[in-house]
Motif scaffolding. Structure first.
Motif, PDB file in Angstrom:
ATOM      1  N   GLY A   1       0.817  -1.368   0.107  1.00  0.00           N
ATOM      2  CA  GLY A   1      -0.113  -0.214  -0.127  1.00  0.00           C
ATOM      3  C   GLY A   1       0.671   1.310   0.161  1.00  0.00           C
ATOM      4  O   GLY A   1       0.300   2.363  -0.117  1.00  0.00           O
ATOM      5  N   ARG A   2       2.164   1.094   0.350  1.00  0.00           N
ATOM      6  CA  ARG A   2       2.933   2.524   0.031  1.00  0.00           C
ATOM      7  C   ARG A   2       4.186   1.970  -0.714  1.00  0.00           C
ATOM      8  O   ARG A   2       4.872   1.060  -0.613  1.00  0.00           O
ATOM      9  CB  ARG A   2       3.392   2.726   1.363  1.00  0.00           C
ATOM     10  CG  ARG A   2       2.455   3.074   2.582  1.00  0.00           C
ATOM     11  CD  ARG A   2       3.064   3.422   3.746  1.00  0.00           C
ATOM     12  NE  ARG A   2       2.187   3.787   4.737  1.00  0.00           N
ATOM     13  CZ  ARG A   2       2.019   3.426   5.906  1.00  0.00           C
ATOM     14  NH1 ARG A   2       2.863   2.856   6.541  1.00  0.00           N
ATOM     15  NH2 ARG A   2       1.043   3.754   6.625  1.00  0.00           N
ATOM     16  N   LEU A   3       4.165   3.186  -1.657  1.00  0.00           N
ATOM     17  CA  LEU A   3       5.635   2.874  -2.684  1.00  0.00           C
ATOM     18  C   LEU A   3       6.355   3.782  -2.388  1.00  0.00           C
ATOM     19  O   LEU A   3       7.195   4.942  -3.151  1.00  0.00           O
ATOM     20  CB  LEU A   3       5.140   3.020  -3.992  1.00  0.00           C
ATOM     21  CG  LEU A   3       3.806   2.035  -4.537  1.00  0.00           C
ATOM     22  CD1 LEU A   3       3.560   2.431  -5.893  1.00  0.00           C
ATOM     23  CD2 LEU A   3       4.572   0.484  -4.460  1.00  0.00           C
ATOM     24  N   GLY A   4       7.236   3.923  -1.166  1.00  0.00           N
ATOM     25  CA  GLY A   4       8.294   4.609  -0.791  1.00  0.00           C
ATOM     26  C   GLY A   4       9.427   4.780  -1.646  1.00  0.00           C
ATOM     27  O   GLY A   4      10.270   5.813  -1.769  1.00  0.00           O
ATOM     28  N   SER A   5       9.598   3.813  -2.394  1.00  0.00           N
ATOM     29  CA  SER A   5      10.813   4.143  -3.648  1.00  0.00           C
ATOM     30  C   SER A   5      10.389   4.907  -4.465  1.00  0.00           C
ATOM     31  O   SER A   5      11.351   5.715  -4.983  1.00  0.00           O
ATOM     32  CB  SER A   5      11.064   2.584  -4.163  1.00  0.00           C
ATOM     33  OG  SER A   5      10.034   2.168  -5.097  1.00  0.00           O
ATOM     34  N   ARG A   6       9.203   5.330  -4.618  1.00  0.00           N
ATOM     35  CA  ARG A   6       8.707   6.211  -5.783  1.00  0.00           C
ATOM     36  C   ARG A   6       8.909   7.801  -5.001  1.00  0.00           C
ATOM     37  O   ARG A   6       8.647   8.589  -5.685  1.00  0.00           O
ATOM     38  CB  ARG A   6       7.293   6.100  -6.258  1.00  0.00           C
ATOM     39  CG  ARG A   6       7.567   4.804  -6.994  1.00  0.00           C
ATOM     40  CD  ARG A   6       6.029   4.436  -7.341  1.00  0.00           C
ATOM     41  NE  ARG A   6       5.833   4.936  -8.593  1.00  0.00           N
ATOM     42  CZ  ARG A   6       4.347   4.952  -9.025  1.00  0.00           C
ATOM     43  NH1 ARG A   6       3.377   4.476  -8.377  1.00  0.00           N
ATOM     44  NH2 ARG A   6       4.201   5.416 -10.174  1.00  0.00           N
ATOM     45  N   ALA A   7       9.102   7.873  -3.864  1.00  0.00           N
ATOM     46  CA  ALA A   7       9.177   9.113  -3.096  1.00  0.00           C
ATOM     47  C   ALA A   7      10.027   9.878  -3.489  1.00  0.00           C
ATOM     48  O   ALA A   7       9.840  11.404  -3.610  1.00  0.00           O
ATOM     49  CB  ALA A   7       9.307   8.989  -1.522  1.00  0.00           C
ATOM     50  N   PRO A   8      11.186   9.711  -3.888  1.00  0.00           N
ATOM     51  CA  PRO A   8      12.230  10.676  -4.351  1.00  0.00           C
ATOM     52  C   PRO A   8      11.823  11.478  -5.490  1.00  0.00           C
ATOM     53  O   PRO A   8      12.045  12.799  -5.543  1.00  0.00           O
ATOM     54  CB  PRO A   8      13.514  10.154  -4.455  1.00  0.00           C
ATOM     55  CG  PRO A   8      13.470   8.828  -3.678  1.00  0.00           C
ATOM     56  CD  PRO A   8      12.017   8.545  -3.829  1.00  0.00           C
ATOM     57  N   ALA A   9      11.353  10.785  -6.478  1.00  0.00           N
ATOM     58  CA  ALA A   9      10.829  11.548  -7.568  1.00  0.00           C
ATOM     59  C   ALA A   9       9.595  12.389  -7.288  1.00  0.00           C
ATOM     60  O   ALA A   9       9.654  13.262  -7.925  1.00  0.00           O
ATOM     61  CB  ALA A   9      10.527  10.238  -9.054  1.00  0.00           C
ATOM     62  N   LEU A  10       8.853  11.706  -6.593  1.00  0.00           N
ATOM     63  CA  LEU A  10       7.625  12.515  -6.137  1.00  0.00           C
ATOM     64  C   LEU A  10       7.905  13.836  -5.576  1.00  0.00           C
ATOM     65  O   LEU A  10       7.453  14.895  -5.666  1.00  0.00           O
ATOM     66  CB  LEU A  10       6.735  11.958  -5.433  1.00  0.00           C
ATOM     67  CG  LEU A  10       6.215  10.585  -6.286  1.00  0.00           C
ATOM     68  CD1 LEU A  10       5.227   9.768  -5.416  1.00  0.00           C
ATOM     69  CD2 LEU A  10       5.076  11.213  -7.297  1.00  0.00           C
ATOM     70  N   VAL A  11       9.229  13.927  -4.609  1.00  0.00           N
ATOM     71  CA  VAL A  11       9.355  15.125  -3.675  1.00  0.00           C
ATOM     72  C   VAL A  11      10.181  15.813  -4.765  1.00  0.00           C
ATOM     73  O   VAL A  11       9.733  17.234  -4.687  1.00  0.00           O
ATOM     74  CB  VAL A  11      10.219  14.748  -2.614  1.00  0.00           C
ATOM     75  CG1 VAL A  11      10.761  15.755  -2.089  1.00  0.00           C
ATOM     76  CG2 VAL A  11       9.375  13.851  -1.474  1.00  0.00           C
ATOM     77  N   GLU A  12      10.795  15.564  -5.682  1.00  0.00           N
ATOM     78  CA  GLU A  12      11.438  16.290  -6.582  1.00  0.00           C
ATOM     79  C   GLU A  12      10.339  17.120  -7.414  1.00  0.00           C
ATOM     80  O   GLU A  12      10.470  18.499  -7.637  1.00  0.00           O
ATOM     81  CB  GLU A  12      12.404  15.394  -7.355  1.00  0.00           C
ATOM     82  CG  GLU A  12      13.689  15.253  -6.785  1.00  0.00           C
ATOM     83  CD  GLU A  12      14.454  14.170  -7.806  1.00  0.00           C
ATOM     84  OE1 GLU A  12      14.194  14.311  -9.015  1.00  0.00           O
ATOM     85  OE2 GLU A  12      15.363  13.679  -7.225  1.00  0.00           O
ATOM     86  N   ASN A  13       9.414  16.414  -7.740  1.00  0.00           N
ATOM     87  CA  ASN A  13       8.587  17.135  -8.846  1.00  0.00           C
ATOM     88  C   ASN A  13       7.726  18.187  -7.790  1.00  0.00           C
ATOM     89  O   ASN A  13       7.331  19.119  -8.032  1.00  0.00           O
ATOM     90  CB  ASN A  13       7.420  16.250  -9.147  1.00  0.00           C
ATOM     91  CG  ASN A  13       6.272  16.659 -10.259  1.00  0.00           C
ATOM     92  OD1 ASN A  13       6.795  17.477 -10.945  1.00  0.00           O
ATOM     93  ND2 ASN A  13       5.035  16.241  -9.794  1.00  0.00           N
ATOM     94  N   PHE A  14       7.141  17.807  -6.627  1.00  0.00           N
ATOM     95  CA  PHE A  14       6.710  18.691  -5.561  1.00  0.00           C
ATOM     96  C   PHE A  14       7.544  19.674  -5.396  1.00  0.00           C
ATOM     97  O   PHE A  14       6.895  20.907  -5.592  1.00  0.00           O
ATOM     98  CB  PHE A  14       6.442  17.827  -4.063  1.00  0.00           C
ATOM     99  CG  PHE A  14       5.750  18.732  -3.120  1.00  0.00           C
ATOM    100  CD1 PHE A  14       4.449  19.061  -3.259  1.00  0.00           C
ATOM    101  CD2 PHE A  14       6.386  18.937  -2.080  1.00  0.00           C
ATOM    102  CE1 PHE A  14       3.895  20.124  -2.113  1.00  0.00           C
ATOM    103  CE2 PHE A  14       6.166  20.104  -1.118  1.00  0.00           C
ATOM    104  CZ  PHE A  14       4.710  20.388  -1.127  1.00  0.00           C
ATOM    105  N   VAL A  15       8.684  19.890  -5.115  1.00  0.00           N
ATOM    106  CA  VAL A  15       9.617  20.795  -4.832  1.00  0.00           C
ATOM    107  C   VAL A  15       9.653  21.742  -6.057  1.00  0.00           C
ATOM    108  O   VAL A  15       9.431  23.081  -5.961  1.00  0.00           O
ATOM    109  CB  VAL A  15      10.932  20.583  -4.311  1.00  0.00           C
ATOM    110  CG1 VAL A  15      12.024  21.708  -4.240  1.00  0.00           C
ATOM    111  CG2 VAL A  15      11.013  19.876  -3.057  1.00  0.00           C
ATOM    112  N   ARG A  16       9.828  21.330  -7.510  1.00  0.00           N
ATOM    113  CA  ARG A  16       9.940  21.946  -8.625  1.00  0.00           C
ATOM    114  C   ARG A  16       8.606  22.636  -8.801  1.00  0.00           C
ATOM    115  O   ARG A  16       8.452  23.821  -8.984  1.00  0.00           O
ATOM    116  CB  ARG A  16      10.131  20.896  -9.758  1.00  0.00           C
ATOM    117  CG  ARG A  16      10.259  21.631 -11.108  1.00  0.00           C
ATOM    118  CD  ARG A  16      10.816  20.841 -11.944  1.00  0.00           C
ATOM    119  NE  ARG A  16      10.058  19.376 -12.313  1.00  0.00           N
ATOM    120  CZ  ARG A  16      10.649  18.245 -11.831  1.00  0.00           C
ATOM    121  NH1 ARG A  16      11.941  18.125 -11.306  1.00  0.00           N
ATOM    122  NH2 ARG A  16       9.820  17.139 -12.094  1.00  0.00           N
TER     123      ARG A  16
END
Length: 91
Positions: free
Chosen positions: A14-29
């Protein structure tokens, strides 16, 4: 800009923590593009496993947040505090 339950780290059901780095980069951008005044992280930034691994996840997340033009503030969730003290858990 508000973000919550990133669960940066490893995958669990239920949690895809390995995808978090890319998602955070997109959020910050995106926050930079929209010139957000503040980033508020509502906690559960990491998926807890062990003291050393959790500190590593948090360090990598801080590196992502360092690219934000807006100041970042946050509250701590239960996963954030499981293996790391509140003093060591700031973003």
């Amino acid at each position: 800009a508000v973000v919550t339950d990133i669960h940066f780290g490893f995958d669990t059901p239920g949690r895809l923590g390995s995808r978090a780095p890319a998602l955070v980069e997109n959020f910050v951008r995106t926050t930079n593009e929209f010139q957000a005044d503040l980033i508020l992280d509502l906690g559960d930034r990491i998926t807890s496993q062990s003291h050393d691994l959790d500190k590593s996840f948090l360090r990598r997340l801080r590196e992502k947040y360092a690219e934000a033009a807006a100041p970042c503030h946050g509250v701590m969730g239960n996963n954030d505090l499981r293996n790391i003290s509140a003093l060591d858990n700031h973003i």
